[in-house]
Scaffold this active site. Structure first.
Site, PDB file in Angstrom:
ATOM      1  CG  HIS A   1      -1.942   1.113   1.185  1.00 52.23           C
ATOM      2  ND1 HIS A   1      -3.299   0.883   1.238  1.00 52.23           N
ATOM      3  CD2 HIS A   1      -1.818   2.455   1.056  1.00 52.23           C
ATOM      4  CE1 HIS A   1      -3.956   2.023   1.168  1.00 52.23           C
ATOM      5  NE2 HIS A   1      -3.067   3.009   1.050  1.00 52.23           N
TER       6      HIS A   1
ATOM      7  CG  HIS B   1      -1.253   6.833  -1.945  1.00 58.22           C
ATOM      8  ND1 HIS B   1      -2.543   7.054  -2.394  1.00 58.22           N
ATOM      9  CD2 HIS B   1      -1.377   6.136  -0.791  1.00 58.22           C
ATOM     10  CE1 HIS B   1      -3.407   6.518  -1.533  1.00 58.22           C
ATOM     11  NE2 HIS B   1      -2.722   5.962  -0.549  1.00 58.22           N
TER      12      HIS B   1
ATOM     13  CD  GLN C   1      -7.125  11.082  -1.976  1.00 52.76           C
ATOM     14  OE1 GLN C   1      -6.010  10.593  -1.919  1.00 52.76           O
ATOM     15  NE2 GLN C   1      -7.994  10.978  -0.971  1.00 52.76           N
TER      16      GLN C   1
ATOM     17  CD  GLU D   1      -6.587   7.157   5.506  1.00 49.32           C
ATOM     18  OE1 GLU D   1      -7.053   7.317   4.363  1.00 49.32           O
ATOM     19  OE2 GLU D   1      -5.378   7.334   5.769  1.00 49.32           O
TER      20      GLU D   1
ATOM     21  CG  ASP E   1      -0.897   5.412   3.249  1.00 53.07           C
ATOM     22  OD1 ASP E   1      -1.313   5.258   2.088  1.00 53.07           O
ATOM     23  OD2 ASP E   1      -1.569   5.953   4.146  1.00 53.07           O
TER      24      ASP E   1
HETATM   25  N1  17E Z   1      -5.142   9.425   0.377  1.00 52.79           N
HETATM   26  C1  17E Z   1      -5.970   8.995   1.343  1.00 52.79           C
HETATM   27  O1  17E Z   1      -7.189   9.100   1.201  1.00 52.79           O
HETATM   28  N2  17E Z   1      -5.458   8.441   2.452  1.00 52.79           N
HETATM   29  C2  17E Z   1      -4.161   8.326   2.608  1.00 52.79           C
HETATM   30  N3  17E Z   1      -3.667   7.779   3.730  1.00 52.79           N
HETATM   31  C3  17E Z   1      -3.292   8.787   1.599  1.00 52.79           C
HETATM   32  C4  17E Z   1      -3.827   9.327   0.489  1.00 52.79           C
HETATM   33  C5  17E Z   1      -1.829   8.673   1.771  1.00 52.79           C
HETATM   34 FE   FE2 Z   2      -3.513   5.102   1.359  1.00 49.87          FE
END
Ligand code: 17E
Ligand code: FE2
Length: 413
Positions: free
Chosen positions: A55, A57, A150, A211, A307
């Site tokens: 994981h 980006h 996103q 998250e 991440d």
């Molecule tokens: N975008 C997101 O929604 N959550 C994250 N932890 C990262 C990007 C790094």
């Molecule tokens: Fe992420």
């Protein structure tokens, strides 16, 4: 190639490992070298399957501070800043930064990477760039790409069309971000949509799921139910799931029955989620990580990811899974001796499980010769001492070779 006298995955007895035509062909207590064969003396060294970063980006990597630093440290400011930087993306910009990040990952023994790629961009620039990168690195690193919305699927203009276009361009997995959708109803619809898309296009699923430090964020139950009822099971991964750190225990107990039945994988990102988590708390301040220890104890597959490597969500990172692991063990209270000794699994085999590459991953006769040799005889010591990756071997070829540093220490204790 013959690796001599190595401790395989913390075994106390050493073995020899023979590699031919890119594969492990024999693993035995002693194997004679054939004529002119390259021999690596791995006495007192540790052999592991390669590190996996399931994981990250790579579209945003190396953009920290551009156009601004994330001063609040929230996920939401990260998304806002990235949305500005996204407007200036070019294919070359993305490829250069992504390859720079992959190079640091490779130096640290990583050979398998899954990158989320933001597809809430009408031009899909980052995705097109990373599809090129995936092809260009494929002999040395296995890179998977996730279509990651996103800014939402239902909450972003043409979100569904962009996801479908991304699937057709050739991603490996379909992503989502239900906790960022405008409403709970959109969250549920986004999950129904993305799982159906994955089924239609024969893709894996990896969702940024819950998250947020909001105990009401319960998209995980919907995702796990879809995995169960569609039969997608372990092709589905729930990333982050940090809200689980705020769920009450009665609800979590009920939830775990479903999680076990569903066979989905979990990926926690300890470095980043301890940074982003708890940002709206005064004191006590939440830790920001999902229930890694409890998931493990329930026999559910959990892995750690990096991440971010220097981007709007996290200003640090250097492609080293040992940093993520070290943080995760602390935050997750995984501090028993055996927890630490066996913790390499969280950044190797478990990540391979989440990436669904286990059929060609692992130190077994007949499998591709992918492995790392660390400069220590067991993982407890290797993690504590941040031992060097002496060799990273991919398909039988030396990908990285490190000369250990030499220190002159004049301490007279
Ligand atoms: N975008 C997101 O929604 N959550 C994250 N932890 C990262 C990007 C790094
Ligand atoms: Fe992420």
């Amino acid at each position: 190639m013959l690796i001599k006298n190595v401790h395989i995955q913390n075994e106390s007895e050493t073995k020899d490992v023979k590699i031919e035509d890119g594969k492990f062909v024999k693993i035995a207590p002693t194997i004679e070298a054939s004529e002119n064969e390259q021999v690596i003396d791995a006495t007192d060294k540790l052999l592991l399957p390669p590190f996996v970063d399931p994981h990250v980006h790579l579209d945003a990597t190396m953009t920290a501070g551009d156009p601004e630093w994330n001063q609040t440290g929230t996920l939401f400011d990260g998304i806002r800043i990235w949305s500005e930087r996204k407007k200036t993306l070019t294919i070359d910009d993305v490829k250069t930064r992504a390859k720079q990040a992959i190079k640091t990952q490779v130096a640290n023994g990583i050979q398998f990477v899954r990158s989320h790629v933001d597809v809430t961009d009408p031009n899909l620039t980052a995705l097109k760039a990373l599809i090129e990168v995936r092809e260009e690195v494929k002999d040395q690193v296995e890179l998977q790409l996730v279509a990651f919305p996103q800014e939402g699927i239902l909450s972003f203009p043409n979100g569904k069309e962009l996801m479908t276009e991304a699937a057709d361009l050739g991603v490996d997995a379909i992503g989502g971000i239900p906790h960022f959708e405008f409403t709970r109803e959109y969250a549920v619809e986004s999950l129904n949509f993305l799982v159906k898309l994955a089924q239609q296009k024969n893709k894996l699923v990896d969702v940024h799921c819950d998250e947020i430090d909001d105990p009401q964020s319960r998209s995980l139950e919907t995702l796990a139910t879809l995995a169960l009822e569609t039969g997608m099971g372990d092709k589905v991964t729930a990333s982050h799931t940090t809200a689980m750190g705020s769920y009450n225990d009665a609800y979590t107990y009920k939830l775990f029955r479903l999680l076990k039945m569903s066979h989905i994988n979990f990926i926690a990102n300890p470095l980043v989620n301890t940074n982003l988590g708890g940002r709206f708390d005064t004191y006590p301040k939440r830790r920001g990580m999902t229930r890694v220890k409890e998931l493990k104890e329930a026999g559910i597959n959990v892995a750690f990811g990096e991440d971010d490597i220097k981007d709007p969500w996290y200003p640090m990172g250097n492609g080293n899974m040992l940093d993520a692991l070290h943080m995760g063990l602390h935050v997750g209270h995984l501090m028993g001796y055996d927890d630490i000794m066996n913790s390499y699994q969280l950044v190797t085999t478990n990540g391979a499980g989440a990436m669904h590459v286990s059929d060609h991953y692992g130190i077994e006769e007949g499998k591709p010769a992918n492995c790392i040799i660390m400069n220590n005889d067991n993982f407890y010591n290797a993690l504590n001492e941040r031992s060097e990756i002496l060799y990273s071997i991919h398909n039988g070829e030396v990908l990285v070779e490190t000369t250990p540093k030499k220190v002159t220490n004049n301490f007279k204790g």
